[in-house]
Design a protein around this motif. Structure first.
Motif, PDB file in Angstrom:
ATOM      1  N   HIS A  29       0.821  -1.212   0.000  1.00 40.28           N
ATOM      2  CA  HIS A  29       0.000   0.000   0.000  1.00 40.28           C
ATOM      3  C   HIS A  29       0.857   1.265   0.000  1.00 40.28           C
ATOM      4  CE1 HIS A  29       0.837  -0.616   4.273  1.00 40.28           C
ATOM      5  NE2 HIS A  29       0.605   0.670   4.428  1.00 40.28           N
ATOM      6  N   LEU A  30       2.077   1.182   0.545  1.00 44.78           N
ATOM      7  CA  LEU A  30       2.961   2.351   0.562  1.00 44.78           C
ATOM      8  C   LEU A  30       3.427   2.689  -0.848  1.00 44.78           C
ATOM      9  CD1 LEU A  30       5.095   1.475   3.723  1.00 44.78           C
ATOM     10  CD2 LEU A  30       3.156   3.061   3.559  1.00 44.78           C
ATOM     11  N   LEU A  31       3.813   1.671  -1.613  1.00 42.25           N
ATOM     12  CA  LEU A  31       4.219   1.900  -2.992  1.00 42.25           C
ATOM     13  C   LEU A  31       3.023   2.355  -3.821  1.00 42.25           C
ATOM     14  CD1 LEU A  31       6.287   1.805  -5.280  1.00 42.25           C
ATOM     15  CD2 LEU A  31       5.722  -0.619  -5.581  1.00 42.25           C
ATOM     16  N   PHE A  32       1.884   1.717  -3.615  1.00 39.52           N
ATOM     17  CA  PHE A  32       0.680   2.102  -4.353  1.00 39.52           C
ATOM     18  C   PHE A  32       0.340   3.567  -4.093  1.00 39.52           C
ATOM     19  CE2 PHE A  32      -3.902   2.549  -4.908  1.00 39.52           C
ATOM     20  CZ  PHE A  32      -4.086   1.966  -6.158  1.00 39.52           C
ATOM     21  N   ASN A  37       0.229   9.113  -5.922  1.00 38.59           N
ATOM     22  CA  ASN A  37       0.555  10.531  -5.737  1.00 38.59           C
ATOM     23  C   ASN A  37       1.292  11.090  -6.954  1.00 38.59           C
ATOM     24  OD1 ASN A  37      -0.636  10.632  -3.222  1.00 38.59           O
ATOM     25  ND2 ASN A  37       1.280  10.343  -2.112  1.00 38.59           N
ATOM     26  N   ILE A  38       2.228  10.319  -7.489  1.00 37.98           N
ATOM     27  CA  ILE A  38       2.971  10.755  -8.670  1.00 37.98           C
ATOM     28  C   ILE A  38       2.028  10.911  -9.858  1.00 37.98           C
ATOM     29  CG2 ILE A  38       4.712  10.042 -10.376  1.00 37.98           C
ATOM     30  CD1 ILE A  38       6.198   8.709  -7.950  1.00 37.98           C
ATOM     31  N   ALA A  39       1.180   9.913 -10.069  1.00 37.03           N
ATOM     32  CA  ALA A  39       0.232   9.967 -11.185  1.00 37.03           C
ATOM     33  C   ALA A  39      -0.744  11.133 -11.015  1.00 37.03           C
ATOM     34  CB  ALA A  39      -0.524   8.646 -11.299  1.00 37.03           C
ATOM     35  N   SER A  40      -1.192  11.371  -9.807  1.00 31.29           N
ATOM     36  CA  SER A  40      -2.114  12.467  -9.544  1.00 31.29           C
ATOM     37  C   SER A  40      -1.470  13.815  -9.859  1.00 31.29           C
ATOM     38  CB  SER A  40      -2.569  12.421  -8.083  1.00 31.29           C
ATOM     39  OG  SER A  40      -3.440  13.477  -7.804  1.00 31.29           O
ATOM     40  N   GLU A  41      -0.228  13.989  -9.444  1.00 31.69           N
ATOM     41  CA  GLU A  41       0.501  15.225  -9.744  1.00 31.69           C
ATOM     42  C   GLU A  41       0.674  15.407 -11.243  1.00 31.69           C
ATOM     43  OE1 GLU A  41       1.679  17.858  -7.932  1.00 31.69           O
ATOM     44  OE2 GLU A  41       0.581  17.024  -6.242  1.00 31.69           O
ATOM     45  N   MET A  42       0.988  14.306 -11.947  1.00 31.74           N
ATOM     46  CA  MET A  42       1.125  14.365 -13.401  1.00 31.74           C
ATOM     47  C   MET A  42      -0.177  14.845 -14.040  1.00 31.74           C
ATOM     48  SD  MET A  42       3.262  10.828 -14.105  1.00 31.74           S
ATOM     49  CE  MET A  42       2.681  10.721 -15.786  1.00 31.74           C
ATOM     50  N   LEU A  43      -1.279  14.261 -13.628  1.00 33.82           N
ATOM     51  CA  LEU A  43      -2.576  14.632 -14.184  1.00 33.82           C
ATOM     52  C   LEU A  43      -2.927  16.085 -13.868  1.00 33.82           C
ATOM     53  CD1 LEU A  43      -4.504  11.375 -13.296  1.00 33.82           C
ATOM     54  CD2 LEU A  43      -4.038  12.209 -15.608  1.00 33.82           C
ATOM     55  N   TYR A  44      -2.729  16.468 -12.626  1.00 37.33           N
ATOM     56  CA  TYR A  44      -3.061  17.822 -12.181  1.00 37.33           C
ATOM     57  C   TYR A  44      -2.243  18.868 -12.944  1.00 37.33           C
ATOM     58  CZ  TYR A  44      -3.804  21.756  -9.018  1.00 37.33           C
ATOM     59  OH  TYR A  44      -4.118  22.983  -8.494  1.00 37.33           O
ATOM     60  N   ASN A  45      -0.944  18.639 -13.055  1.00 45.84           N
ATOM     61  CA  ASN A  45      -0.075  19.591 -13.750  1.00 45.84           C
ATOM     62  C   ASN A  45      -0.350  19.618 -15.247  1.00 45.84           C
ATOM     63  OD1 ASN A  45       1.232  20.494 -11.440  1.00 45.84           O
ATOM     64  ND2 ASN A  45       2.709  18.832 -11.515  1.00 45.84           N
ATOM     65  N   ARG A  46      -0.616  18.471 -15.821  1.00 49.72           N
ATOM     66  CA  ARG A  46      -0.899  18.392 -17.245  1.00 49.72           C
ATOM     67  C   ARG A  46      -2.201  19.118 -17.585  1.00 49.72           C
ATOM     68  NH1 ARG A  46      -3.399  15.683 -21.195  1.00 49.72           N
ATOM     69  NH2 ARG A  46      -2.190  15.188 -23.041  1.00 49.72           N
ATOM     70  N   TYR A  65      -7.867  18.864  -7.600  1.00 47.34           N
ATOM     71  CA  TYR A  65      -6.885  17.898  -7.093  1.00 47.34           C
ATOM     72  C   TYR A  65      -7.568  16.573  -6.741  1.00 47.34           C
ATOM     73  CZ  TYR A  65      -2.558  16.147  -5.300  1.00 47.34           C
ATOM     74  OH  TYR A  65      -1.422  15.390  -5.135  1.00 47.34           O
ATOM     75  N   VAL A  66      -8.772  16.627  -6.227  1.00 48.47           N
ATOM     76  CA  VAL A  66      -9.513  15.405  -5.904  1.00 48.47           C
ATOM     77  C   VAL A  66      -9.822  14.629  -7.185  1.00 48.47           C
ATOM     78  CG1 VAL A  66     -11.652  14.471  -4.954  1.00 48.47           C
ATOM     79  CG2 VAL A  66     -10.483  16.353  -3.786  1.00 48.47           C
ATOM     80  N   ILE A  67     -10.232  15.321  -8.228  1.00 48.41           N
ATOM     81  CA  ILE A  67     -10.520  14.669  -9.505  1.00 48.41           C
ATOM     82  C   ILE A  67      -9.244  14.028 -10.054  1.00 48.41           C
ATOM     83  CG2 ILE A  67     -11.344  15.014 -11.876  1.00 48.41           C
ATOM     84  CD1 ILE A  67     -13.492  15.274  -9.589  1.00 48.41           C
ATOM     85  N   ILE A  70      -8.707  10.826  -8.196  1.00 49.27           N
ATOM     86  CA  ILE A  70      -9.638   9.767  -8.603  1.00 49.27           C
ATOM     87  C   ILE A  70      -9.133   9.078  -9.867  1.00 49.27           C
ATOM     88  CG2 ILE A  70     -11.949   9.352  -9.566  1.00 49.27           C
ATOM     89  CD1 ILE A  70     -12.930  11.539  -7.545  1.00 49.27           C
ATOM     90  N   TYR A  71      -8.731   9.863 -10.862  1.00 44.57           N
ATOM     91  CA  TYR A  71      -8.195   9.266 -12.080  1.00 44.57           C
ATOM     92  C   TYR A  71      -6.897   8.513 -11.798  1.00 44.57           C
ATOM     93  CZ  TYR A  71     -11.547  11.320 -15.308  1.00 44.57           C
ATOM     94  OH  TYR A  71     -12.697  11.629 -15.992  1.00 44.57           O
ATOM     95  N   ALA A  72      -6.028   9.079 -10.963  1.00 45.82           N
ATOM     96  CA  ALA A  72      -4.756   8.428 -10.652  1.00 45.82           C
ATOM     97  C   ALA A  72      -4.981   7.079  -9.978  1.00 45.82           C
ATOM     98  CB  ALA A  72      -3.905   9.336  -9.761  1.00 45.82           C
ATOM     99  N   VAL A  73      -5.892   7.019  -9.029  1.00 48.48           N
ATOM    100  CA  VAL A  73      -6.195   5.752  -8.356  1.00 48.48           C
ATOM    101  C   VAL A  73      -6.707   4.736  -9.376  1.00 48.48           C
ATOM    102  CG1 VAL A  73      -7.745   4.618  -6.712  1.00 48.48           C
ATOM    103  CG2 VAL A  73      -6.571   6.718  -6.064  1.00 48.48           C
ATOM    104  N   SER A  74      -7.521   5.194 -10.308  1.00 46.85           N
ATOM    105  CA  SER A  74      -8.029   4.296 -11.345  1.00 46.85           C
ATOM    106  C   SER A  74      -6.894   3.727 -12.184  1.00 46.85           C
ATOM    107  CB  SER A  74      -9.017   5.032 -12.255  1.00 46.85           C
ATOM    108  OG  SER A  74     -10.117   5.484 -11.527  1.00 46.85           O
TER     109      SER A  74
END
Length: 103
Positions: A29-32, A37-46, A65-67, A70-74
């Motif tokens: 779960h720590l790696l996940f 978090n990395i994917a979420s930042e990528m999406l948010y910045n993009r 940031y919540v949206i 959600i996409y990053a978790v998916s």
């Protein structure tokens, strides 16, 4: 965007055993969470510069940031399920899935 996820999936594939051992163990779960978090930042910045469907949804949201999360978790859940062999797809199938999601 798909290029960045392509890089991520390629990296996971090249280090498959490592990700399998770490991500699917009890501390996975720590790696996940870190990958999410990395994917979420990528999406948010993009979303600040792009006009694809996900970026538009992120930008139009009161809670961008919540949206993004959600996409990053998916995305990360799809990768985790691919690693655990829940999905019997090759990486090209994952790219097609990601393309479909962001198109």
């Amino acid at each position: 965007m798909i290029i960045r996820f392509t890089i991520l999936v390629d990296y996971v594939e090249e280090n498959f055993l490592l990700f399998k051992n770490i991500l699917l163990e009890w501390e996975g779960h720590l790696l996940f969470k870190s990958m999410t978090n990395i994917a979420s930042e990528m999406l948010y910045n993009r979303a600040k510069t792009e006009k694809d469907l996900i970026s538009i949804k992120i930008n139009q949201s009161k809670y961008p940031y919540v949206i993004s999360e959600i996409y990053a978790v998916s995305f990360m859940t799809i990768i985790q399920n691919w690693i655990s062999k829940k999905y019997d797809y090759d990486k090209e199938d994952l790219f097609e899935i990601f393309n479909y999601i962001i198109a």
